[in-house]
Write a protein that holds these residues in place. Structure first.
Motif, PDB file in Angstrom:
ATOM      1  N   LEU A  53      -9.807  14.280  -2.450  1.00  0.00           N
ATOM      2  CA  LEU A  53     -10.215  14.499  -3.829  1.00  0.00           C
ATOM      3  C   LEU A  53     -10.913  13.259  -4.365  1.00  0.00           C
ATOM      4  O   LEU A  53     -10.459  12.140  -4.154  1.00  0.00           O
ATOM      5  CB  LEU A  53      -8.994  14.819  -4.703  1.00  0.00           C
ATOM      6  CG  LEU A  53      -8.199  16.052  -4.298  1.00  0.00           C
ATOM      7  CD1 LEU A  53      -6.927  16.155  -5.119  1.00  0.00           C
ATOM      8  CD2 LEU A  53      -9.049  17.305  -4.468  1.00  0.00           C
ATOM      9  N   PHE A  54     -12.007  13.461  -5.063  1.00  0.00           N
ATOM     10  CA  PHE A  54     -12.783  12.350  -5.590  1.00  0.00           C
ATOM     11  C   PHE A  54     -12.212  11.912  -6.931  1.00  0.00           C
ATOM     12  O   PHE A  54     -11.943  12.726  -7.806  1.00  0.00           O
ATOM     13  CB  PHE A  54     -14.252  12.764  -5.750  1.00  0.00           C
ATOM     14  CG  PHE A  54     -15.127  11.654  -6.234  1.00  0.00           C
ATOM     15  CD1 PHE A  54     -15.522  10.649  -5.381  1.00  0.00           C
ATOM     16  CD2 PHE A  54     -15.539  11.601  -7.552  1.00  0.00           C
ATOM     17  CE1 PHE A  54     -16.326   9.607  -5.822  1.00  0.00           C
ATOM     18  CE2 PHE A  54     -16.341  10.567  -8.001  1.00  0.00           C
ATOM     19  CZ  PHE A  54     -16.731   9.582  -7.132  1.00  0.00           C
ATOM     20  N   CYS A  84       0.836  -1.201   0.000  1.00  0.00           N
ATOM     21  CA  CYS A  84       0.000   0.000   0.000  1.00  0.00           C
ATOM     22  C   CYS A  84       0.871   1.250   0.000  1.00  0.00           C
ATOM     23  O   CYS A  84       1.989   1.239   0.514  1.00  0.00           O
ATOM     24  CB  CYS A  84      -0.912   0.009   1.226  1.00  0.00           C
ATOM     25  SG  CYS A  84      -2.090  -1.352   1.259  1.00  0.00           S
ATOM     26  N   SER A  85       0.325   2.302  -0.582  1.00  0.00           N
ATOM     27  CA  SER A  85       1.005   3.592  -0.650  1.00  0.00           C
ATOM     28  C   SER A  85      -0.060   4.667  -0.458  1.00  0.00           C
ATOM     29  O   SER A  85      -1.245   4.347  -0.342  1.00  0.00           O
ATOM     30  CB  SER A  85       1.683   3.741  -2.012  1.00  0.00           C
ATOM     31  OG  SER A  85       0.717   3.965  -3.015  1.00  0.00           O
ATOM     32  N   PRO A  86       0.320   5.933  -0.468  1.00  0.00           N
ATOM     33  CA  PRO A  86      -0.701   6.989  -0.377  1.00  0.00           C
ATOM     34  C   PRO A  86      -1.720   6.937  -1.527  1.00  0.00           C
ATOM     35  O   PRO A  86      -2.812   7.459  -1.406  1.00  0.00           O
ATOM     36  CB  PRO A  86       0.120   8.281  -0.424  1.00  0.00           C
ATOM     37  CG  PRO A  86       1.444   7.899   0.151  1.00  0.00           C
ATOM     38  CD  PRO A  86       1.677   6.490  -0.357  1.00  0.00           C
ATOM     39  N   LYS A  87      -1.364   6.294  -2.633  1.00  0.00           N
ATOM     40  CA  LYS A  87      -2.285   6.166  -3.770  1.00  0.00           C
ATOM     41  C   LYS A  87      -3.300   5.045  -3.576  1.00  0.00           C
ATOM     42  O   LYS A  87      -4.236   4.917  -4.353  1.00  0.00           O
ATOM     43  CB  LYS A  87      -1.506   5.917  -5.056  1.00  0.00           C
ATOM     44  CG  LYS A  87      -0.675   7.078  -5.487  1.00  0.00           C
ATOM     45  CD  LYS A  87       0.040   6.747  -6.777  1.00  0.00           C
ATOM     46  CE  LYS A  87       0.875   7.929  -7.227  1.00  0.00           C
ATOM     47  NZ  LYS A  87       1.565   7.648  -8.490  1.00  0.00           N
ATOM     48  N   VAL A 109     -13.012   1.726 -10.634  1.00  0.00           N
ATOM     49  CA  VAL A 109     -11.794   2.016  -9.872  1.00  0.00           C
ATOM     50  C   VAL A 109     -12.007   3.261  -9.021  1.00  0.00           C
ATOM     51  O   VAL A 109     -12.364   4.322  -9.537  1.00  0.00           O
ATOM     52  CB  VAL A 109     -10.592   2.238 -10.823  1.00  0.00           C
ATOM     53  CG1 VAL A 109      -9.337   2.578 -10.041  1.00  0.00           C
ATOM     54  CG2 VAL A 109     -10.364   1.014 -11.690  1.00  0.00           C
ATOM     55  N   ASN A 110     -11.759   3.121  -7.717  1.00  0.00           N
ATOM     56  CA  ASN A 110     -11.805   4.250  -6.797  1.00  0.00           C
ATOM     57  C   ASN A 110     -10.363   4.639  -6.502  1.00  0.00           C
ATOM     58  O   ASN A 110      -9.653   3.932  -5.798  1.00  0.00           O
ATOM     59  CB  ASN A 110     -12.540   3.872  -5.516  1.00  0.00           C
ATOM     60  CG  ASN A 110     -12.538   4.989  -4.489  1.00  0.00           C
ATOM     61  OD1 ASN A 110     -11.829   5.983  -4.617  1.00  0.00           O
ATOM     62  ND2 ASN A 110     -13.342   4.825  -3.461  1.00  0.00           N
ATOM     63  N   CYS A 111      -9.935   5.767  -7.064  1.00  0.00           N
ATOM     64  CA  CYS A 111      -8.556   6.218  -6.898  1.00  0.00           C
ATOM     65  C   CYS A 111      -8.492   7.504  -6.088  1.00  0.00           C
ATOM     66  O   CYS A 111      -7.524   8.263  -6.184  1.00  0.00           O
ATOM     67  CB  CYS A 111      -7.886   6.387  -8.260  1.00  0.00           C
ATOM     68  SG  CYS A 111      -8.868   7.354  -9.431  1.00  0.00           S
TER      69      CYS A 111
END
Length: 157
Positions: free
Chosen positions: A143-144, A95-98, A136-138
């Motif tokens: 921010l949406f 996992c990362s901040p993304k 995909v939920n990015c």
């Protein structure tokens, strides 16, 4: 072999639902046994072992929902691994901040290959108007960000 895999996954899903109904906390991790790992297709098995090495963990521990699948209109099977449902001692490995690593495979005529991967917060697979899709939920930092990719017969676009 793939039919055995599907039966196995349905059993896992039913077992998880029954466990929650019996009072098991949904967020708890449980160990994926060596026997269960061996029952998975080789590409999925290898992905789990690679994650285990990156996490530097002795065992593979997962929560309900770590593996999901849908069957496309032509009988192809799409299998998604949700690495956000893996316990990982090395938190930055998967996992990362993304977001966390998600991988999607397709199974056709017994052959399994990866067709998509990304570090995102979540993916949902569905069949929309007869076409396999990934939502995909990015989103990050408030921010949406959400987009849908559809299967074109070779990959998700």
């Amino acid at each position: 072999m793939q039919r055995i895999f599907l039966v196995f996954m349905v059993c896992l899903t039913v077992t998880g639902a029954n466990a929650r109904a019996a009072g098991m906390t949904q967020g708890k991790f449980s160990s994926l046994s060596y026997e269960r790992l061996q029952q998975l297709p080789p590409a999925i098995h290898k992905a789990f072992e690679a994650a285990q090495r990156l996490c530097t963990d002795d065992a593979i521990n997962v929560r309900t929902g770590y593996l999901r699948y849908i069957i496309g209109p032509r009988g192809e099977e799409f299998i998604a691994i949700h690495f956000d449902q893996f316990r990982c001692s090395n938190s930055q490995a998967l996992c990362s901040p993304k977001g966390c690593l998600h991988r999607v495979f397709i199974s056709r005529a017994g052959a399994l290959r990866e067709v998509w991967r990304g570090n995102v917060f979540e993916i949902d697979m569905s069949i929309d108007s007869g076409v396999p899709s990934i939502d995909v939920n990015c989103s990050r930092d408030g921010l949406f960000c959400r987009h849908k990719m559809q299967w074109d017969g070779k990959r998700f676009r």
